[in-house]
Design an enzyme around this catalytic site. Structure first.
Site, short mmCIF file in Angstrom:
data_model
loop_
_atom_site.label_atom_id
_atom_site.label_comp_id
_atom_site.label_asym_id
_atom_site.label_seq_id
_atom_site.Cartn_x
_atom_site.Cartn_y
_atom_site.Cartn_z
N ARG A 228 34.37 41.78 38.32
CA ARG A 228 35.32 42.05 37.15
C ARG A 228 35.89 40.61 37.07
O ARG A 228 36.65 39.74 37.70
CB ARG A 228 36.52 42.98 37.43
CG ARG A 228 37.44 42.98 36.34
CD ARG A 228 36.69 43.37 35.02
NE ARG A 228 37.91 43.82 33.88
CZ ARG A 228 38.47 43.00 33.12
NH1 ARG A 228 37.73 41.90 33.34
NH2 ARG A 228 39.06 43.46 32.25
N GLU B 59 34.37 48.00 25.40
CA GLU B 59 33.83 48.91 26.38
C GLU B 59 32.53 49.56 25.94
O GLU B 59 32.11 49.34 24.75
CB GLU B 59 34.74 49.95 26.81
CG GLU B 59 36.14 49.60 27.24
CD GLU B 59 35.87 49.28 28.76
OE1 GLU B 59 35.10 49.76 29.39
OE2 GLU B 59 36.68 48.40 29.20
N ARG C 275 37.00 46.04 42.75
CA ARG C 275 36.38 45.22 42.42
C ARG C 275 36.58 43.73 42.84
O ARG C 275 37.77 43.59 42.79
CB ARG C 275 35.87 45.11 40.95
CG ARG C 275 35.53 46.67 40.26
CD ARG C 275 35.57 46.60 38.81
NE ARG C 275 36.77 46.69 38.31
CZ ARG C 275 37.16 47.01 36.93
NH1 ARG C 275 36.34 47.15 36.23
NH2 ARG C 275 38.23 46.80 36.56
#
Length: 146
Positions: free
Chosen positions: A34, A42, A78
């Site tokens: 990330r 998105e 992440r």
């Protein structure tokens, strides 16, 4: 005083998830990254595909270096990182080209001011989604609704 974590090399790019997340092969293992300090539209949101495509085009087949922030993982497991090609930082270029917003999250604030300046310049110069005046919803607002 703790020593800074040394940068890591990525063996290869396995997959681009969206404009601010990707999967790299590092030390023979799949690692979901990330990107620190940025928030891209998105999947399904306006400019979401454009941000993802920019990331794919930008990375190409370049060798990648991964540098970690003070906090190494997010609440989803992440790995939080800055990703570099030999010529540029991906995180910064996403903001500079108008494909992501500056998104400072403590304690990973090393480049927050740089990202903020890049966002102001992108907005002023009408780059990416700034050519239409910005996004109707920030990625964070979009995630809350979907």
């Amino acid at each position: 005083m703790a020593l800074a974590t040394p940068p890591a090399s990525a063996d290869s790019l396995l997959r681009v998830i969206d404009g601010d997340s990707l999967v790299l092969k590092m030390n023979g293992r799949k690692t979901e990254i990330r990107l620190i300090g940025v928030d891209a539209p998105e999947h399904g949101q306006e400019w979401g595909d454009a941000a993802r495509d920019f990331l794919i085009d930008f990375l190409g087949d370049e060798p990648l270096e991964v540098r970690f922030g003070k906090e190494r993982t997010d609440r989803y497991g992440r790995t939080l990182a800055y990703v570099y090609t030999p010529n540029a930082m991906l995180n910064l270029e996403l903001v500079r080209q108008g494909f992501a917003l500056a998104y400072p999250v403590p304690p990973n604030l090393r480049h927050a001011e740089l990202f903020e300046r890049a966002q102001k310049a992108a907005r002023k110069n009408g780059r990416g989604f700034w050519k239409q005046g910005g996004l109707r919803l920030t990625p964070r607002e979009y995630r809350k609704l979907h």
